[in-house]
Design a protein around this motif. Structure first.
Motif, PDB file in Angstrom:
ATOM      1  N   UNK A 194       0.807  -1.227   0.000  1.00 20.86           N
ATOM      2  CA  UNK A 194       0.000   0.000   0.000  1.00 20.86           C
ATOM      3  C   UNK A 194       0.838   1.274   0.000  1.00 20.86           C
ATOM      4  N   UNK A 195       2.143   1.133  -0.100  1.00 17.50           N
ATOM      5  CA  UNK A 195       2.996   2.296  -0.294  1.00 17.50           C
ATOM      6  C   UNK A 195       3.418   3.005   0.973  1.00 17.50           C
ATOM      7  N   UNK A 196       4.046   4.141   0.768  1.00 15.01           N
ATOM      8  CA  UNK A 196       4.617   4.920   1.871  1.00 15.01           C
ATOM      9  C   UNK A 196       3.517   5.579   2.692  1.00 15.01           C
ATOM     10  N   UNK A 197       3.678   5.502   4.003  1.00 18.86           N
ATOM     11  CA  UNK A 197       2.695   6.083   4.923  1.00 18.86           C
ATOM     12  C   UNK A 197       3.402   7.049   5.874  1.00 18.86           C
ATOM     13  N   UNK A 209      -4.711   0.667  12.330  1.00 17.30           N
ATOM     14  CA  UNK A 209      -5.460   1.340  11.261  1.00 17.30           C
ATOM     15  C   UNK A 209      -5.172   2.829  11.245  1.00 17.30           C
ATOM     16  N   UNK A 210      -5.314   3.456  12.408  1.00 16.88           N
ATOM     17  CA  UNK A 210      -5.092   4.898  12.543  1.00 16.88           C
ATOM     18  C   UNK A 210      -5.775   5.623  11.377  1.00 16.88           C
ATOM     19  N   UNK A 211      -5.047   6.490  10.676  1.00 15.15           N
ATOM     20  CA  UNK A 211      -5.638   7.216   9.543  1.00 15.15           C
ATOM     21  C   UNK A 211      -4.864   6.909   8.264  1.00 15.15           C
ATOM     22  N   UNK A 212      -4.311   5.716   8.167  1.00 14.73           N
ATOM     23  CA  UNK A 212      -3.523   5.347   6.991  1.00 14.73           C
ATOM     24  C   UNK A 212      -4.419   5.302   5.746  1.00 14.73           C
ATOM     25  N   UNK A 213      -3.876   5.790   4.649  1.00  5.25           N
ATOM     26  CA  UNK A 213      -4.591   5.729   3.366  1.00  5.25           C
ATOM     27  C   UNK A 213      -3.557   5.678   2.242  1.00  5.25           C
ATOM     28  N   UNK A 214      -3.674   4.673   1.377  1.00  6.62           N
ATOM     29  CA  UNK A 214      -4.666   3.587   1.383  1.00  6.62           C
ATOM     30  C   UNK A 214      -4.341   2.549   2.447  1.00  6.62           C
ATOM     31  N   UNK A 219     -12.999   1.870   5.257  1.00  7.30           N
ATOM     32  CA  UNK A 219     -13.183   3.223   5.754  1.00  7.30           C
ATOM     33  C   UNK A 219     -14.040   3.285   7.004  1.00  7.30           C
ATOM     34  N   UNK A 220     -14.886   2.263   7.214  1.00 15.35           N
ATOM     35  CA  UNK A 220     -15.715   2.203   8.419  1.00 15.35           C
ATOM     36  C   UNK A 220     -14.942   1.720   9.641  1.00 15.35           C
ATOM     37  N   UNK A 221     -13.782   1.089   9.430  1.00 12.01           N
ATOM     38  CA  UNK A 221     -12.980   0.667  10.573  1.00 12.01           C
ATOM     39  C   UNK A 221     -12.526   1.878  11.364  1.00 12.01           C
TER      40      UNK A 221
END
Length: 275
Positions: A194-197, A209-214, A219-221
């Motif tokens: 999912x790449x660099x966070x 989970x925190x606010x990692x994206x992607x 998104x409901x977690x």
């Protein structure tokens, strides 16, 4: 749960899923619950749990030296020892970067073996799997990085582990709370697949989970959710706010198909639990 039927449309030969409530009861299951799947990196939370049992038993401490110079058991669990992904080679100073490392879990296993005098796969069996009734779970010690990726289990057994994560009995609740809180806050790094966070928050053996994206969760977690996914096409998450956990196991390696299908699946599970 109707949402679990979504796995029927996944492009995989075999899939099984289960959802567990906070009280440990099964909210639903679908697919062959007794089918043995390779876990790949979903092994890491199981191994971390065994390490934490060893800490509670007094065999070692989280801040004991382990791994490269300056690294500790805590660094290894949190992927901040500086070790490379699959080589026993330091790529950074401990505590400076979040470098996801199978090699770090190899060192953890060796550290537990040295402290207890028990082979790690046996220790995990006695300390975690047997107490939780996970009779069909094992760590295959013959492969590469057994403690990091050598687990084999079933949806039924991982549902038992998920119930433990929602309401711990094997570990003290405070130990699990520490393991599922951010260790070494603020560090950036790559979330595999999912790449660099920035930041790439991690607990002690658990992806947060925190606010990692992607991210592989939905998104409901809630940001408080934690768990792990594996290259074998497997995942386990626990959402303490929703009071639920979800296991999904397949026999197709992780790829774009999983990154696309897993988040909406998790969202559908949580939406159904809300009703």
């Amino acid at each position: 749960m109707d949402s679990l039927r979504m796995i029927e449309n996944w492009p995989v030969p075999t899939a099984a899923a289960a959802v567990v409530r906070r009280d440990g009861s099964l909210a639903g299951s679908h697919g062959p619950q007794a089918h043995a799947f390779r876990l790949a990196s979903v092994t890491k939370p199981l191994s971390a749990y065994a390490v934490l049992v060893a800490v509670e038993e007094g065999a070692l401490e989280l801040d004991d030296p382990a791994g490269p110079e300056g690294s500790t058991v805590r660094h290894l669990l949190a992927h901040t020892s500086g070790l490379a992904f699959d080589e026993h080679r330091a790529m950074a100073a401990p505590g400076n970067r979040r470098l996801y490392s199978n090699a770090g879990f190899d060192v953890l296993a060796q550290t537990v073996e040295k402290a207890t005098g028990i082979p790690f796969a046996q220790y995990a069996q006695e300390a975690v799997f047997a107490p939780l009734g996970m009779a069909d779970t094992l760590i295959d010690a013959s492969g590469r990085s057994p403690a990091g990726a050598g687990g084999v289990s079933t949806a039924a057994d991982l549902a038992r582990f998920a119930a433990e994560l929602l309401a711990p009995r094997v570990l003290d609740r405070s130990t699990l709370a520490e393991a599922t809180s951010v260790a070494f806050p603020g560090l950036s790094g790559v979330l595999p697949g999912f790449g660099h966070q920035r930041p790439n928050d991690w607990g002690l053996g658990f992806d947060l989970r925190d606010h990692k994206a992607p991210h592989w969760m939905g998104g409901r977690n809630s940001p408080e959710s934690f768990g792990h996914f594996g290259q074998a096409g497997t995942f386990l998450w626990v959402d303490p706010v929703a009071g639920a956990a979800c296991v999904a196991l397949t026999d197709r390696d992780f790829g774009p198909w999983a990154a696309e299908l897993w988040p909406p699946f998790s969202d559908a599970v949580l939406a159904e639990l809300d009703h």
